[in-house]
Design a protein around this motif. Structure first.
Motif, short mmCIF file in Angstrom:
data_model
loop_
_atom_site.label_atom_id
_atom_site.label_comp_id
_atom_site.label_asym_id
_atom_site.label_seq_id
_atom_site.Cartn_x
_atom_site.Cartn_y
_atom_site.Cartn_z
N ALA A 1 0.84 -1.20 0.00
CA ALA A 1 0.00 0.00 0.00
C ALA A 1 0.88 1.25 0.00
N LEU A 2 0.42 2.27 -0.73
CA LEU A 2 1.19 3.51 -0.78
C LEU A 2 0.90 4.36 0.45
N LYS A 3 1.92 5.11 0.89
CA LYS A 3 1.73 6.03 2.01
C LYS A 3 1.22 7.36 1.46
N GLY A 4 0.69 8.20 2.38
CA GLY A 4 0.14 9.50 1.98
C GLY A 4 1.15 10.34 1.21
N LEU B 1 -1.05 4.49 -9.30
CA LEU B 1 -1.82 4.39 -8.05
C LEU B 1 -2.73 3.17 -8.04
N SER B 2 -3.42 2.93 -9.14
CA SER B 2 -4.38 1.83 -9.12
C SER B 2 -3.66 0.49 -9.00
N ALA B 3 -2.44 0.38 -9.58
CA ALA B 3 -1.68 -0.87 -9.41
C ALA B 3 -1.28 -1.04 -7.95
N ALA B 4 -0.85 0.08 -7.33
CA ALA B 4 -0.37 -0.02 -5.96
C ALA B 4 -1.50 -0.20 -4.95
N THR B 5 -2.68 0.36 -5.29
CA THR B 5 -3.79 0.27 -4.32
C THR B 5 -4.75 -0.88 -4.65
N GLU B 6 -4.38 -1.70 -5.63
CA GLU B 6 -5.22 -2.86 -5.98
C GLU B 6 -5.36 -3.76 -4.76
N CYS C 1 -10.55 13.38 -7.31
CA CYS C 1 -9.77 14.49 -7.91
C CYS C 1 -9.76 14.32 -9.41
N PRO C 2 -10.23 15.33 -10.15
CA PRO C 2 -10.29 15.17 -11.62
C PRO C 2 -8.96 15.48 -12.31
N TYR C 3 -7.91 15.86 -11.53
CA TYR C 3 -6.69 16.37 -12.18
C TYR C 3 -5.48 15.43 -12.14
N PHE C 4 -5.65 14.22 -11.62
CA PHE C 4 -4.52 13.28 -11.61
C PHE C 4 -4.16 12.89 -13.05
N ALA C 5 -2.85 12.91 -13.37
CA ALA C 5 -2.40 12.51 -14.71
C ALA C 5 -2.67 11.01 -14.90
N PRO C 6 -2.98 10.59 -16.14
CA PRO C 6 -3.26 9.16 -16.38
C PRO C 6 -2.14 8.24 -15.92
N GLU C 7 -0.86 8.67 -16.08
CA GLU C 7 0.25 7.81 -15.65
C GLU C 7 0.24 7.66 -14.13
N ALA C 8 -0.07 8.77 -13.44
CA ALA C 8 -0.11 8.73 -11.97
C ALA C 8 -1.25 7.82 -11.52
N LEU C 9 -2.39 7.93 -12.21
CA LEU C 9 -3.54 7.08 -11.86
C LEU C 9 -3.22 5.60 -12.06
N ALA C 10 -2.53 5.28 -13.17
CA ALA C 10 -2.18 3.88 -13.45
C ALA C 10 -1.27 3.35 -12.35
N VAL D 1 -6.72 9.39 0.88
CA VAL D 1 -6.66 8.27 -0.07
C VAL D 1 -5.87 7.12 0.56
N ALA D 2 -4.76 7.46 1.22
CA ALA D 2 -3.93 6.42 1.85
C ALA D 2 -4.71 5.66 2.92
N GLN D 3 -5.61 6.39 3.63
CA GLN D 3 -6.41 5.74 4.69
C GLN D 3 -7.60 4.97 4.12
N GLY D 4 -7.84 5.15 2.82
CA GLY D 4 -9.00 4.50 2.22
C GLY D 4 -10.29 5.27 2.49
N ALA D 5 -10.16 6.55 2.99
CA ALA D 5 -11.36 7.32 3.33
C ALA D 5 -11.97 8.01 2.11
N ILE D 6 -11.22 8.13 1.04
CA ILE D 6 -11.74 8.77 -0.18
C ILE D 6 -11.10 8.08 -1.38
N ASP D 7 -11.84 8.05 -2.49
CA ASP D 7 -11.29 7.40 -3.68
C ASP D 7 -10.52 8.43 -4.50
N VAL D 8 -9.45 7.98 -5.11
CA VAL D 8 -8.60 8.90 -5.87
C VAL D 8 -9.38 9.56 -7.01
N SER D 9 -10.47 8.90 -7.47
CA SER D 9 -11.25 9.48 -8.57
C SER D 9 -11.95 10.78 -8.17
#
Ligand code: SF4
Length: 447
Positions: free
Chosen positions: A2-5, A53-58, A42-51, A32-40
Motif C-alpha cells: 500500500a502507498l503512504k500518503g 496508483l491503481s496498481a499499488a492500491t489494488e 480528484c479530476p486532475y490526476f495525470a493518467p500515468e499517476a492514476l495507473a 486516499v492512503a487511509q481508504g477514506a476517499i477514492d482517488v477518482s
C-alpha cells in the motif's frame, strides 16, 4: 504494498483547488492512503499517476464475479483478516450439494429442500444461493441432466467435475448462468483452463496440498487466467482449516497475490455425513475464511443461526444498521389508523414491524432518526426523547399526513408519556408492552 500518503502526494496535481472536498492536495493524499476517499474524487490526476496508483492500491485479494442477471454476486475483494480492523467485503455464499451418485428422486428431494430456506432478516434475503453439482466416480445418474435441473432453480452452480469432456458437456447447458467450474488440478489444468476460458466462467483450483495449489495457480496465471477461485478443502477438518487460514493470511498479510483469490470450502467432504459436525463447520468456515461454503444440505433450522452469524460478520461495524425515518403504513393502514413510534435501529424496526404485521391490525409505524441505536440506548443518549419525537413530527409533517391522534410508544420508555403529551398536545400517548413479541395481543386487544 500500500502507498503512504506522502507517496500519493508526490503523484498528486498539487493545485490545492479544493474541488475534491479537501483543503489541500496533501490532505486529499492522506485520506486516499487511509481508504477514506477514492482517488477518482480528484479530476486532475495525470493518467500515468492514476495507473501507478491503481496498481499499488489494488486489493490484495481479487474480486471475482459469478452468476448472471439477478443472481450475479461478487466473491473476495477482502482487505483485512479481522472484521474489527475495517469490514469484510463479500459475504460467504452457501451451497447445498447434489451428486450424480444420487438417484433422480434423491436429487429432486434435495433441490426441493434448497427452496425451503428462503426468508428475510433485517432487510436481507436469506437463502441457499448456490448449488454444488458433484461428479462422482460412482455415478448412477446422468451428470448433465442433474446440472440442467440445478440450473433451472436459478441458483449459481459450482460444477465439481475434474473430467474435462464431462465439464464441457455440463457447461454447454449452463454456461450462460456463469457457474464456477471447480475442476482444475495439477494433472488437468491446461485442458480445464481451455474449457473454462472458452465458456467464459470462473475456474476453481484444487490440489493435494497448498504448495501444489500455488504452483497450479501460478501456471494458470501464466496462461493468462486470473478468473479463479481456490478450493482449500483438505483431507480432514484440521488440514482444511489450516489451508483456509494460510491462503487468506498469505494473500492479505504477506502480499502473495498468487493466493489472492476467493476460496471454496467443501464441508460435505470433511463432515463425513455427521450433520451436527457439518453445522459447526459451516459456522467455522463462515468465520475462517470460506468465500463459498458447501454443505451436504442446509435445513431451515440450521439456516437460522448460520445466516444470523453471517449477517453479523458481514455488516460494516462502522455503520449503524438503520432504516429510513418516515411513516410505514402496515396491514393496509390509512390516515385514520393508529400510530406507533419506535427507533430506526434496523433490528428493532424489523422485529416490531414483523409483530405488527402478525397482529393484522392496520397501523402507521412512525420511525424517527435515533442514530441507528436501540430504544433504551437512544433514549439514554438523548436521541429518542419527547423533544426528538416532537421535532420529527414537525419536520416530517406527520399531523398533515395522519388524522389519527393516538400514538403508541415503546413500553421501555413509558417515562416519556407526559413529556410527549406536553410537546404534542393533540395526541393521546399510549404505552406499548416492553417486548415486541407482546405486540400482537396488545394490538388485537386495542383494535
Ligand atoms: Fe488537489 Fe485534486 Fe483535491 Fe484539487 S481536487 S485539491 S488538485 S487533490
Amino acid at each position: 504494498m500500500a502507498l503512504k500518503g506522502l507517496d500519493i502526494f508526490k503523484l498528486s496535481p498539487k493545485k490545492n483547488c479544493k474541488e475534491c472536498g479537501c483543503p489541500t492536495c496533501m490532505a486529499f493524499s492522506m485520506k486516499v492512503a487511509q481508504g477514506a476517499i477514492d482517488v477518482s474524487a480528484c479530476p486532475y490526476f495525470a493518467p500515468e499517476a492514476l495507473a501507478k496508483l491503481s496498481a499499488a492500491t489494488e486489493p490484495p485479494m481479487k474480486t471475482i464475479k459469478v452468476g448472471a442477471g439477478d443472481a450475479e454476486m461478487t466473491l473476495g475483494g477482502e482487505t483485512v483478516l479481522f472484521r474489527h480492523e475495517k469490514t469484510f467485503v463479500s459475504k460467504t455464499r452457501y451451497a447445498s450439494a447434489v451428486c450424480d451418485c444420487m438417484d433422480a428422486a434423491a436429487v429432486d428431494a434435495r433441490l426441493a429442500d434448497i427452496a425451503k430456506v428462503d426468508y428475510e432478516r433485517i432487510g436481507e434475503r436469506m437463502f441457499v444461493e448456490m448449488i454444488y453439482v458433484n461428479h462422482s466416480s460412482e455415478a448412477v445418474s446422468d451428470y448433465v441432466e442433474i446440472v440442467k435441473k440445478a440450473a433451472a432453480t436459478g441458483r449459481v452452480l459450482v460444477l465439481g467435475c475434474t473430467d474435462v469432456e464431462l465439464a464441457k458437456a455440463a457447461l454447454a447447458v449452463c454456461k450462460d448462468s456463469k457457474p464456477i467450474l471447480n475442476g482444475a488440478d495439477a494433472s488437468n489444468y491446461e485442458a480445464m483452463n481451455a474449457v473454462a476460458t472458452e465458456a467464459g466462467v470462473v475456474l476453481g483450483v484444487s490440489g493435494a496440498n497448498l504448495s501444489e495449489i500455488h504452483d497450479t495457480v501460478e501456471k494458470l496465471e501464466g496462461l493468462g487466467n486470473k478468473n479463479l477461485v481456490i478450493d482449500v478443502t483438505g483431507e480432514n477438518v484440521k488440514d482444511t482449516f489450516a489451508n483456509a487460514v494460510q491462503v487468506r493470511k498469505a494473500a492479505l498479510k504477506d502480499g502473495d497475490r498468487t493466493f489472492g483469490y476467493p476460496s471454496i470450502v467443501n464441508t460435505a467432504k470433511i463432515a463425513m455425513g455427521d450433520s451436527h459436525k457439518q453445522a459447526a463447520l459451516l459456522s467455522l468456515f463462515t468465520m475462517k475464511y470460506g468465500s463459498i461454503v458447501i454443505a451436504e444440505n442446509i435445513s431451515y433450522a440450521e439456516a437460522l443461526p448460520l445466516y444470523g452469524l453471517r449477517q453479523n460478520l458481514f455488516t460494516d461495524p462502522q455503520k449503524p444498521m438503520k432504516v429510513e425515518p418516515g411513516i410505514y403504513p402496515l396491514n393496509g393502514a390509512d390516515e385514520n389508523s393508529i400510530c406507533l413510534t419506535t427507533v430506526d435501529f434496523a433490528l428493532t424496526y424489523f422485529l416490531v414491524s414483523g409483530e405488527l404485521e402478525r397482529s393484522g391490525v392496520p397501523v402507521n409505524l412512525i420511525i424517527s432518526d435515533a442514530g441507528g441505536l436501540s430504544v433504551l440506548t437512544s433514549w439514554a443518549a438523548g436521541k429518542f426523547s419527547a423533544g426528538t419525537i416532537a421535532k420529527f413530527f414537525e419536520e416530517a409533517k406527520i399531523e398533515e399526513k395522519v388524522k389519527s391522534r393516538k400514538l403508541v410508544i415503546p413500553g421501555k420508555v413509558a417515562v416519556l408519556k407526559g413529556e410527549i403529551e406536553a410537546k404534542l398536545p393533540n395526541w393521546e400517548v399510549i404505552i406499548a408492552p416492553n417486548e415486541a413479541v407482546q405486540l400482537v395481543k396488545f394490538m388485537k386487544d386495542f383494535a
